[in-house]
Design an enzyme around this catalytic site. Sequence first.
Site, mmCIF file in Angstrom:
data_model
loop_
_atom_site.group_PDB
_atom_site.id
_atom_site.type_symbol
_atom_site.label_atom_id
_atom_site.label_comp_id
_atom_site.label_asym_id
_atom_site.label_seq_id
_atom_site.Cartn_x
_atom_site.Cartn_y
_atom_site.Cartn_z
ATOM 1 N N SER A 176 0.837 -1.218 0.000
ATOM 2 C CA SER A 176 0.000 0.000 0.000
ATOM 3 C C SER A 176 0.870 1.266 0.000
ATOM 4 O O SER A 176 0.509 2.267 -0.631
ATOM 5 C CB SER A 176 -0.967 0.006 1.185
ATOM 6 O OG SER A 176 -0.275 0.097 2.403
ATOM 7 N N ASN A 177 2.023 1.221 0.662
ATOM 8 C CA ASN A 177 2.922 2.385 0.619
ATOM 9 C C ASN A 177 3.493 2.572 -0.787
ATOM 10 O O ASN A 177 3.601 3.696 -1.272
ATOM 11 C CB ASN A 177 4.061 2.236 1.638
ATOM 12 C CG ASN A 177 3.597 2.607 3.032
ATOM 13 O OD1 ASN A 177 3.472 3.781 3.360
ATOM 14 N ND2 ASN A 177 3.306 1.598 3.841
ATOM 15 N N MET A 204 10.687 -7.344 4.427
ATOM 16 C CA MET A 204 10.714 -8.099 5.681
ATOM 17 C C MET A 204 12.055 -8.752 6.018
ATOM 18 O O MET A 204 12.126 -9.568 6.924
ATOM 19 C CB MET A 204 9.604 -9.168 5.672
ATOM 20 C CG MET A 204 8.197 -8.596 5.610
ATOM 21 S SD MET A 204 7.877 -7.349 6.878
ATOM 22 C CE MET A 204 7.717 -8.407 8.316
ATOM 23 N N HIS A 239 8.634 2.999 9.303
ATOM 24 C CA HIS A 239 8.325 2.117 10.425
ATOM 25 C C HIS A 239 7.106 2.682 11.169
ATOM 26 O O HIS A 239 7.046 3.890 11.437
ATOM 27 C CB HIS A 239 9.530 2.020 11.371
ATOM 28 C CG HIS A 239 9.310 1.052 12.471
ATOM 29 N ND1 HIS A 239 9.379 -0.319 12.288
ATOM 30 C CD2 HIS A 239 8.975 1.237 13.770
ATOM 31 C CE1 HIS A 239 9.111 -0.924 13.434
ATOM 32 N NE2 HIS A 239 8.867 -0.013 14.344
#
Length: 190
Positions: free
Chosen positions: A13-14, A75, A92
Amino acid sequence: MKKIAVMGSGNGSNFEAIVNYLKDVEITCLSDNVNAYILERAKRLDVPFRYLPFEENASYFASHNFDLIVLAGYMQILPDEVLTLGKFINIHPSLLPAFKGKDAIQRAFLAGVKVSGVTVHWVTGDVDGGKIIAQYPVLIGNTTHIDEFEAEIHKIEHLLYPVVIDKILKDEVFDFQDLIGGCGGCGKCH
Ligand code: GRF
């Protein structure tokens, strides 16, 4: 034209918010997860993309030049061998240095903090420990539900990250009030 890579392992989504905001930047989407939804988004948004296994990062970045490499839900921990091959930033979902690592949204909420937020920082070998570039706070009221808090964090991420990337690429100085309109950051006017 400036060139950036966006690296993600999951939802993306970012990445989508970045693509929608940055119009005059060449973007490449990279994922270490062949099934990641970020790759579907890249396809739909017509952005060049590729599956890049973790082990191939060093050879890839040694032969591709980017002005900035943007981690967005990536990740894995990148070794120094890779980090020296470019300028890497990360987003973050907490006010670092609080709540480093996984599940930061849930851990902040369950700890009972009244202010958390979003941080953009340089990536170093120290996980979520690089120098802070930008932060934006999110308040947690006594009646705030965790789902509302999480939605607010993601909304702020999507507003903050693209603007910060744009400012870095233009080498502009900024402070957090410039970033999302100088208002309370509700996002309704965007
Ligand atoms: C975001 O919450 C980001 O802060 C964290 O991972 C999540 C990625 O979400 N590092 P998405 O893949 O961009 O939807």
